[in-house]
Design a protein around this motif. Structure first.
Motif, PDB file in Angstrom:
ATOM      1  N   ALA A   1      -7.750  13.314   8.101  1.00  0.00           N
ATOM      2  CA  ALA A   1      -8.797  13.516   7.104  1.00  0.00           C
ATOM      3  C   ALA A   1      -8.222  13.768   5.716  1.00  0.00           C
ATOM      4  CB  ALA A   1      -9.693  14.680   7.516  1.00  0.00           C
ATOM      5  N   ASP A   2      -6.958  14.194   5.644  1.00  0.00           N
ATOM      6  CA  ASP A   2      -6.334  14.502   4.349  1.00  0.00           C
ATOM      7  C   ASP A   2      -5.511  13.355   3.799  1.00  0.00           C
ATOM      8  OD1 ASP A   2      -7.447  17.032   4.509  1.00  0.00           O
ATOM      9  OD2 ASP A   2      -5.663  17.912   5.454  1.00  0.00           O
ATOM     10  N   ARG A   3      -5.409  12.259   4.538  1.00  0.00           N
ATOM     11  CA  ARG A   3      -4.639  11.117   4.039  1.00  0.00           C
ATOM     12  C   ARG A   3      -5.446  10.325   3.010  1.00  0.00           C
ATOM     13  NH1 ARG A   3      -2.168   8.768   9.764  1.00  0.00           N
ATOM     14  NH2 ARG A   3      -0.952  10.640  10.292  1.00  0.00           N
ATOM     15  N   ARG A   4      -4.729   9.635   2.150  1.00  0.00           N
ATOM     16  CA  ARG A   4      -5.403   8.828   1.139  1.00  0.00           C
ATOM     17  C   ARG A   4      -6.181   7.701   1.815  1.00  0.00           C
ATOM     18  NH1 ARG A   4      -1.532   9.850  -2.982  1.00  0.00           N
ATOM     19  NH2 ARG A   4      -0.054  10.175  -1.288  1.00  0.00           N
ATOM     20  N   PRO A   5      -7.479   7.589   1.555  1.00  0.00           N
ATOM     21  CA  PRO A   5      -8.251   6.496   2.170  1.00  0.00           C
ATOM     22  C   PRO A   5      -7.883   5.156   1.546  1.00  0.00           C
ATOM     23  CG  PRO A   5      -9.612   7.663   0.582  1.00  0.00           C
ATOM     24  CD  PRO A   5      -8.317   8.427   0.667  1.00  0.00           C
TER      25      PRO A   5
ATOM     26  N   ALA B   1      -8.964  12.780  18.632  1.00  0.00           N
ATOM     27  CA  ALA B   1      -9.026  14.211  18.345  1.00  0.00           C
ATOM     28  C   ALA B   1      -9.303  14.510  16.881  1.00  0.00           C
ATOM     29  CB  ALA B   1      -7.712  14.874  18.763  1.00  0.00           C
ATOM     30  N   GLU B   2      -8.714  13.724  15.962  1.00  0.00           N
ATOM     31  CA  GLU B   2      -8.818  14.103  14.556  1.00  0.00           C
ATOM     32  C   GLU B   2      -9.065  12.926  13.617  1.00  0.00           C
ATOM     33  OE1 GLU B   2      -4.570  14.219  12.601  1.00  0.00           O
ATOM     34  OE2 GLU B   2      -4.569  15.602  14.307  1.00  0.00           O
ATOM     35  N   GLY B   3      -9.456  11.794  14.176  1.00  0.00           N
ATOM     36  CA  GLY B   3      -9.645  10.610  13.333  1.00  0.00           C
ATOM     37  C   GLY B   3     -10.799  10.758  12.347  1.00  0.00           C
TER      38      GLY B   3
ATOM     39  N   TRP C   1       0.829  -1.202   0.000  1.00  0.00           N
ATOM     40  CA  TRP C   1       0.000   0.000   0.000  1.00  0.00           C
ATOM     41  C   TRP C   1       0.871   1.261   0.000  1.00  0.00           C
ATOM     42  CZ3 TRP C   1      -4.158   2.487  -1.071  1.00  0.00           C
ATOM     43  CH2 TRP C   1      -4.527   3.655  -0.396  1.00  0.00           C
ATOM     44  N   TYR C   2       1.854   1.311   0.903  1.00  0.00           N
ATOM     45  CA  TYR C   2       2.675   2.520   0.954  1.00  0.00           C
ATOM     46  C   TYR C   2       3.597   2.624  -0.257  1.00  0.00           C
ATOM     47  CZ  TYR C   2       0.818   3.731   5.471  1.00  0.00           C
ATOM     48  OH  TYR C   2      -0.040   4.094   6.483  1.00  0.00           O
ATOM     49  N   ALA C   3       4.030   1.514  -0.808  1.00  0.00           N
ATOM     50  CA  ALA C   3       4.814   1.573  -2.049  1.00  0.00           C
ATOM     51  C   ALA C   3       3.983   2.161  -3.178  1.00  0.00           C
ATOM     52  CB  ALA C   3       5.315   0.179  -2.417  1.00  0.00           C
ATOM     53  N   SER C   4       2.694   1.833  -3.202  1.00  0.00           N
ATOM     54  CA  SER C   4       1.832   2.392  -4.252  1.00  0.00           C
ATOM     55  C   SER C   4       1.668   3.898  -4.075  1.00  0.00           C
ATOM     56  CB  SER C   4       0.474   1.698  -4.249  1.00  0.00           C
ATOM     57  OG  SER C   4      -0.310   2.067  -3.122  1.00  0.00           O
TER      58      SER C   4
ATOM     59  N   PRO D   1      -8.654   1.559  -0.174  1.00  0.00           N
ATOM     60  CA  PRO D   1      -9.655   1.244  -1.200  1.00  0.00           C
ATOM     61  C   PRO D   1     -10.986   0.839  -0.574  1.00  0.00           C
ATOM     62  CG  PRO D   1      -7.557   0.197  -1.714  1.00  0.00           C
ATOM     63  CD  PRO D   1      -7.428   0.761  -0.327  1.00  0.00           C
ATOM     64  N   PRO D   2     -12.085   1.062  -1.261  1.00  0.00           N
ATOM     65  CA  PRO D   2     -13.405   0.707  -0.715  1.00  0.00           C
ATOM     66  C   PRO D   2     -13.459  -0.762  -0.292  1.00  0.00           C
ATOM     67  CG  PRO D   2     -13.653   1.988  -2.732  1.00  0.00           C
ATOM     68  CD  PRO D   2     -12.188   1.678  -2.608  1.00  0.00           C
ATOM     69  N   GLY D   3     -14.039  -0.976   0.892  1.00  0.00           N
ATOM     70  CA  GLY D   3     -14.195  -2.339   1.392  1.00  0.00           C
ATOM     71  C   GLY D   3     -12.985  -2.899   2.098  1.00  0.00           C
ATOM     72  N   VAL D   4     -11.871  -2.144   2.126  1.00  0.00           N
ATOM     73  CA  VAL D   4     -10.640  -2.620   2.766  1.00  0.00           C
ATOM     74  C   VAL D   4     -10.462  -1.894   4.093  1.00  0.00           C
ATOM     75  CG1 VAL D   4      -8.129  -2.804   2.568  1.00  0.00           C
ATOM     76  CG2 VAL D   4      -9.570  -3.137   0.555  1.00  0.00           C
ATOM     77  N   THR D   5     -10.128  -2.621   5.130  1.00  0.00           N
ATOM     78  CA  THR D   5      -9.907  -2.040   6.446  1.00  0.00           C
ATOM     79  C   THR D   5      -8.445  -2.186   6.860  1.00  0.00           C
ATOM     80  OG1 THR D   5     -10.317  -4.092   7.685  1.00  0.00           O
ATOM     81  CG2 THR D   5     -12.250  -2.766   7.075  1.00  0.00           C
ATOM     82  N   ARG D   6      -8.075  -1.432   7.890  1.00  0.00           N
ATOM     83  CA  ARG D   6      -6.713  -1.566   8.419  1.00  0.00           C
ATOM     84  C   ARG D   6      -6.472  -2.985   8.938  1.00  0.00           C
ATOM     85  NH1 ARG D   6      -4.911   2.799  12.509  1.00  0.00           N
ATOM     86  NH2 ARG D   6      -6.728   2.053  13.672  1.00  0.00           N
ATOM     87  N   ALA D   7      -7.507  -3.611   9.469  1.00  0.00           N
ATOM     88  CA  ALA D   7      -7.354  -4.988   9.953  1.00  0.00           C
ATOM     89  C   ALA D   7      -7.049  -5.932   8.794  1.00  0.00           C
ATOM     90  CB  ALA D   7      -8.628  -5.430  10.667  1.00  0.00           C
ATOM     91  N   ASP D   8      -7.642  -5.680   7.628  1.00  0.00           N
ATOM     92  CA  ASP D   8      -7.343  -6.514   6.464  1.00  0.00           C
ATOM     93  C   ASP D   8      -5.869  -6.412   6.098  1.00  0.00           C
ATOM     94  OD1 ASP D   8      -9.980  -7.418   6.088  1.00  0.00           O
ATOM     95  OD2 ASP D   8     -10.503  -5.644   4.926  1.00  0.00           O
ATOM     96  N   LEU D   9      -5.351  -5.175   6.032  1.00  0.00           N
ATOM     97  CA  LEU D   9      -3.947  -5.002   5.681  1.00  0.00           C
ATOM     98  C   LEU D   9      -3.032  -5.607   6.741  1.00  0.00           C
ATOM     99  CD1 LEU D   9      -5.158  -3.065   3.543  1.00  0.00           C
ATOM    100  CD2 LEU D   9      -3.130  -1.649   3.851  1.00  0.00           C
TER     101      LEU D   9
END
Length: 713
Positions: A161-165, A330-332, A130-133, A167-175
């Motif tokens: 809020a300004d970070r790249r989300p 605070a900012e999530g 993900w980060y390589a992309s 992909p749809p349907g993918v969560t941090r737990a998935d990664l």
């Protein structure tokens, strides 16, 4: 061990050969990944390079590269050329004859479409990929560790809020899960290669650099795995994400809700046996801009964010306070705040179980033993799942406790909602005998009955009340359920577990067959409301209702349940009349019209449709007889009087069936679902002619079923 990741794959010589002999400039990164993974998978290296086989090609392209390699579109397009050149190289040194060479090239062509699909499949994303992309997208040189570190530092300072989300349907737990799987894949392959180097090194020499890994320890194994990962994604990324920028790539251990997600998956499989069977959509998922206020208003999350005292310090640390969770608080983003709510709920479930008193320890100042008090402590995940599974409708503490206490539980209460009072005292009180009689459909309950249930109800209420502090659960008097925040958190965890948990919009977008298949498993009121909403989305036309009726006709043996849902949804009369001639649901349509006061012509209903309706009716009578017989057997007595519900119902139906009992038996035998009815008629019907014919019909049904020609049972 020498600090190098230069495995003995012949990469540099191969790249030079391809350029000199074939005029092909192969991309170094995917070439290195292909050669290394083929070698780690056991490819022979006597040709000076790993020798691919069709089986190894498929494994590397389908299983390994999609997890381990970040490939640009150009690099992905070059993969067939890399493998073709590799096959040519092995052929050139006489390690591959013409036939095997051609077969290998065919395998590459056949494997590439699935490889391309898997490389683009977001399910295969890992944190390094993900980060390589993102680095590539921003034009950063992924081979320059300094540039990679500068980018990560800037990204860590970027407001959430300004970070790249993702992909749809993918969560941090998935990664997190896929990153763990990818690291396990490569470390296991390295360990196997090290063992092979030590025991039976190739004539081409050891594959791995330096001394065997088993003599240098697991740290070297991890280091080598990390450096290989960096070579195939971005240099320095693994160390950065494991160190100063770990918050950007949390692992499963940093996401408490992953463990509860696994528990919820187990619950779902216990209920349905299949994670793809969908749960009802939550009735009141909060809007994204509401999540923050709901979380901040919850007592326990607010305490953790403000700085927990000694009694909550361990729980706070488990949820990331102070630390990553403080920033998210605070900012999530709404998604991150939902995950934080899920983390706090999951950590609370863990703590409830950990705090359970040892068996036999008394409850201070209250009724019941410690075992009574804690009987739900290990079951908090089940409490949460059942609330979600019932479509978010409120449940009764006493009613739930009565089931655990072993009281008879009428099936119609299984999914029935309860009324939530406007107000109630904070402390739990088991309802009065009169209220319990109404709530449990058991007239005449006494104060002694209430006292018997009281300890069980209070034990459940204690667990529920601890969950309410998370803001995900509420309890008002005897009623309890999920809050909108709880529905969002539970749905997130079910999604992490890859349980089908659609929202309302998704359910309403299904086609008629999908929505009918889904609502079969849902509480009747939820199912009826969904069917009504589905048709409303399509204009509430007779045609839309007709689509649903046609889908019921095409469904497997769940006709009675589905038609009951449609009746509850008040399907209009016109499409019901049109269904009279349907060979599956015609009988149900006829019955529904009769219930509405019409007199539809019975001869419009096909005989097989009448038989299907009758089979469902007869099975209910058969089940009633079986309950009587089982109860008698349990008490070691003969049933008195002997149950005759099935026999009476069959005789009544045979009296009006064209052709009498024999013709009715033949009609029933057209469907394998009737075999238990036929068996019981054979065993118990007093008319020997009926009994013999039913026995022969049951045997015929079984023979047909074994030969594969049976209707669905």
């Amino acid at each position: 061990m020498t600090r190098t990741t230069a495995l003995n794959t012949g990469r540099d010589d191969f790249l030079s050969w391809a350029e000199t002999e074939q005029g092909a400039t192969l991309p170094p990164r995917p070439t290195d990944a292909v050669l290394t993974l083929l070698a780690l998978r056991g490819a022979d290296r006597r040709a000076g390079v790993p020798e691919p086989t069709p089986q190894l090609v498929r494994r590397v392209l389908h299983e390994d590269l999609p997890l381990l390699l970040h490939a640009t579109p150009d690099e992905l397009a070059a993969l067939p050329g890399v493998l073709t050149a590799l096959a040519d190289r092995v052929r050139a040194v006489n390690r591959l004859n013409a036939k095997r060479h051609a077969r290998l090239l065919d395998a590459v062509r056949e494997a590439m479409p699935e490889c391309e699909r898997a490389m683009r499949d977001t399910w295969n994303l890992t944190w390094p990929r993900w980060y390589a992309s993102l680095l590539t997208e921003d034009g950063v040189d992924t081979g320059d560790p300094e540039a990679v570190r500068h980018w990560l530092a800037a990204y860590a300072r970027t407001p959430h809020a300004d970070r790249r989300p993702l992909p749809p349907g993918v969560t941090r737990a998935d990664l997190a899960a896929r990153t763990f799987a990818a690291r396990a894949l490569i470390t296991e392959a390295l360990l196997a290669a090290s063992t092979h180097d030590a025991e039976a090194a190739s004539p081409a020499g050891p594959l791995l650099p330096g001394r065997p890994l088993e003599t240098t320890g697991p740290d070297e194994l991890e280091r080598l795995a990390a450096e290989l990962t960096d070579r195939w994604t971005a240099t320095g990324l693994s160390e950065a994400l494991a160190g100063p920028y770990a918050e950007l790539a949390p692992g499963p251990e940093s996401l408490p809700h992953v463990a509860l997600a696994d528990r919820l998956l187990s619950e779902h499989l216990d209920y349905y046996g299949d994670s793809s069977i969908p749960l009802p959509p939550p009735p009141s998922l909060p809007a994204p801009d509401e999540i923050r206020d709901l979380l901040h208003a919850a007592p326990l999350p607010a305490e953790l964010a403000a700085g927990a005292g000694d009694d909550l310090r361990e729980l706070a640390e488990r949820c990331g306070f102070p630390g990553p969770a403080t920033t998210i608080w605070a900012e999530g983003t709404p998604q991150e705040l939902t995950e934080l709510a899920a983390d706090i709920l999951a950590a609370t479930v863990e703590r409830v179980a950990a705090d359970a008193a040892p068996a036999g320890e008394g409850q201070d100042g209250g009724a019941g033993s410690g075992a009574d008090r804690d009987e739900y402590a290990l079951d908090a995940a089940h409490v949460l799942y059942t609330l979600y599974e019932r479509g978010g409708t409120p449940e009764s503490v006493a009613r739930k406790a009565s089931d655990v206490a072993g009281w008879p539980f009428p099936p119609e209460l299984e999914d029935a909602p309860v009324l939530v009072p406007d107000t109630a005292p904070p402390a739990y009180e088991t309802p009065s005998p009169e209220e319990l009689s109404s709530l449990l459909l058991r007239p005449g309950l006494t104060e002694a009955d209430r006292e018997e249930l009281d300890s069980h109800a209070r034990a459940l209420a204690t667990v529920v009340d601890r969950l309410t502090r998370t803001g995900c659960v509420f309890r008002t008097g005897d009623a309890y359920g999920l809050t909108p925040l709880g529905e969002a958190a539970l749905r997130h965890m079910l999604t992490v577990a890859h349980v089908a948990a659609p929202d309302r919009d998704t359910a309403l977008a299904w086609d008629a067959h999908d929505v009918i298949d889904a609502v079969e498993h849902w509480p009747p009121a939820i199912a009826a409301a969904t069917l009504t909403s589905w048709t409303a989305e399509r204009g509430s036309t007779d045609a839309a209702w007709g689509e649903l009726l046609s889908a019921v006709s095409a469904a497997s043996r769940s006709t009675a349940t589905l038609f009951a849902h449609l009746a509850l949804a008040e399907v209009p009369t016109a499409p019901v009349r049109a269904a009279l001639t349907d060979p599956v649901i015609g009988g149900y349509a006829h019955r529904l019209l009769l219930e509405r006061g019409e007199e539809p012509p019975l001869d419009a209903v096909p005989p097989n449709a009448r038989a299907l309706l009758l089979i469902d009716d007869l099975r209910r009578h058969w089940q009633a007889d079986m309950r009587v017989l089982i109860d008698a057997a349990t008490e070691d007595r003969d049933p008195d009087p002997a149950p005759t519900a099935l026999l009476d119902a069959f005789d009544a139906a045979a009296g009006t069936w064209p052709g009498g009992p024999a013709a009715l038996i033949d009609a029933l035998a057209a469907d394998a679902y009737a075999v238990v009815i036929l068996d019981d008629l054979h065993a118990r019907h007093p008319d020997s002619r009926v009994a013999r014919r039913a026995g022969r019909a049951a045997k015929a049904v079984r023979r047909t079923s074994v030969s594969g020609g049976s209707p669905s049972a």
